[in-house]
Write an enzyme that holds these catalytic residues in place. Sequence first.
Site, PDB file in Angstrom:
ATOM      1  N   LYS A 182       0.827  -1.209   0.000  1.00 37.13           N
ATOM      2  CA  LYS A 182       0.000   0.000   0.000  1.00 37.13           C
ATOM      3  C   LYS A 182       0.864   1.262   0.000  1.00 37.13           C
ATOM      4  CE  LYS A 182      -1.665  -1.311   3.879  1.00 37.13           C
ATOM      5  NZ  LYS A 182      -2.392  -1.544   5.148  1.00 37.13           N
ATOM      6  N   THR A 215      -6.210  10.172   8.160  1.00 38.37           N
ATOM      7  CA  THR A 215      -5.825   8.872   7.589  1.00 38.37           C
ATOM      8  C   THR A 215      -5.772   7.787   8.661  1.00 38.37           C
ATOM      9  OG1 THR A 215      -3.560   9.610   7.847  1.00 38.37           O
ATOM     10  CG2 THR A 215      -4.508   9.793   5.648  1.00 38.37           C
ATOM     11  N   GLY A 217      -6.740   4.751  10.419  1.00 39.34           N
ATOM     12  CA  GLY A 217      -7.626   3.613  10.149  1.00 39.34           C
ATOM     13  C   GLY A 217      -7.758   3.225   8.682  1.00 39.34           C
ATOM     14  N   THR A 218      -6.961   3.841   7.810  1.00 39.14           N
ATOM     15  CA  THR A 218      -7.089   3.510   6.371  1.00 39.14           C
ATOM     16  C   THR A 218      -6.761   2.039   6.101  1.00 39.14           C
ATOM     17  OG1 THR A 218      -4.874   4.408   6.111  1.00 39.14           O
ATOM     18  CG2 THR A 218      -6.672   5.752   5.281  1.00 39.14           C
ATOM     19  N   GLY A 219      -5.671   1.557   6.724  1.00 37.63           N
ATOM     20  CA  GLY A 219      -5.239   0.180   6.466  1.00 37.63           C
ATOM     21  C   GLY A 219      -6.246  -0.832   6.995  1.00 37.63           C
ATOM     22  N   CYS A 220      -6.758  -0.550   8.207  1.00 34.24           N
ATOM     23  CA  CYS A 220      -7.762  -1.447   8.800  1.00 34.24           C
ATOM     24  C   CYS A 220      -8.993  -1.493   7.907  1.00 34.24           C
ATOM     25  CB  CYS A 220      -8.182  -0.941  10.182  1.00 34.24           C
ATOM     26  SG  CYS A 220      -6.808  -0.755  11.337  1.00 34.24           S
TER      27      CYS A 220
END
Length: 273
Positions: A182, A215, A217-220
């Site tokens: 990512k 941003t 919590g974007t990955g979760c």
Amino acid sequence: MRPMETPKRVPTALTIAGSDSGGGAGIQADLNTFSYHRVHGTTALTAVTAQNTRGVTRVDVLPAASVAAQVDAVIDDLGVGAVKTGMLVNAEIISVVAWRLKALKPGPLVVDPVMVSRAGARLIDDSAVGALKEHLLPLADVVTPNRHEAQLLSGMDLQTLEDMKEAARRIHQLGPRAVLVKGGGMSGELRGLDVWFDGERMETLFLRSVKTHNTHGTGCTLSAAIAAWMALGQAPFEATRRAKTFVTSALEHPLPLGQGHGPFSHFSPLEPS
Ligand SMILES: Nc1ncnc2c1ncn2[C@@H]1O[C@H](COP(=O)(O)OP(=O)(O)O)[C@@H](O)[C@H]1O
Ligand SMILES: Cc1ncc(COP(=O)(O)O)c(N)n1
């Protein structure tokens, strides 16, 4: 299938992750994402973090046996269409989770190898990286490292698109069926560009770079959306493509909360498509 249609089987996903008291990341982001996609969300909690948009002030870790019991309870009774893992904290929890998933064989597995929070706090200990590589990555259908995690897992510095592709190849060698490196932490035109590699297909996934500080919590959110779409029957690449669309539009709806990297709305994007 569109989530609004009445399904014959209730799509269900399981998240094995930590709690974020601020509600932007972790289990809270995962459940919001599952709900948005009309997927019933179940949970196995690994740790309770005292956290807000400025950082993490305390972490209380659950015993590995408690995590295993939660996984068993959910899979035994409810049936699980897809699983995602987030903050797994330590080698003991990672080993137990891998062991239970191997034995119970629920739906496809998305591993978000969470290591450090957006605000810079360590979310797993040193022994955990080796355990992730050895026990969990070989079971994953999709693994979703961010820049920092991809650097640690591949042993290389990531500056260019070619670096991201090479890291994806190296992480693929660790055993997952597909890797999504990512680009939220990349700079310039690579910010928000992700690289997919499944052993054959190398693709870049990019819609637009969103100008935002929210941003957290974007990955979760991305990994939960991939799991949701897989619980709804999509193949890994298509699930990832749709999840990318969701997280991009969610990022365009920041919530004016907190003084650090704030959260964004999981419910403002248009209907999933
Ligand atoms: N500013 C941004 N604009 C567009 N997409 C972004 C932006 N920041 C992050 N993303 C996307 O959000 C998803 C999560 O990535 P990233 O932020 O790198 O993960 P993590 O939260 O694990 O650090 C990826 O699809 C990434 O490309
Ligand atoms: C409990 C918990 N899990 C995961 C993250 C990572 O968040 P991000 O998605 O921003 O990398 C976090 N900050 N807290």
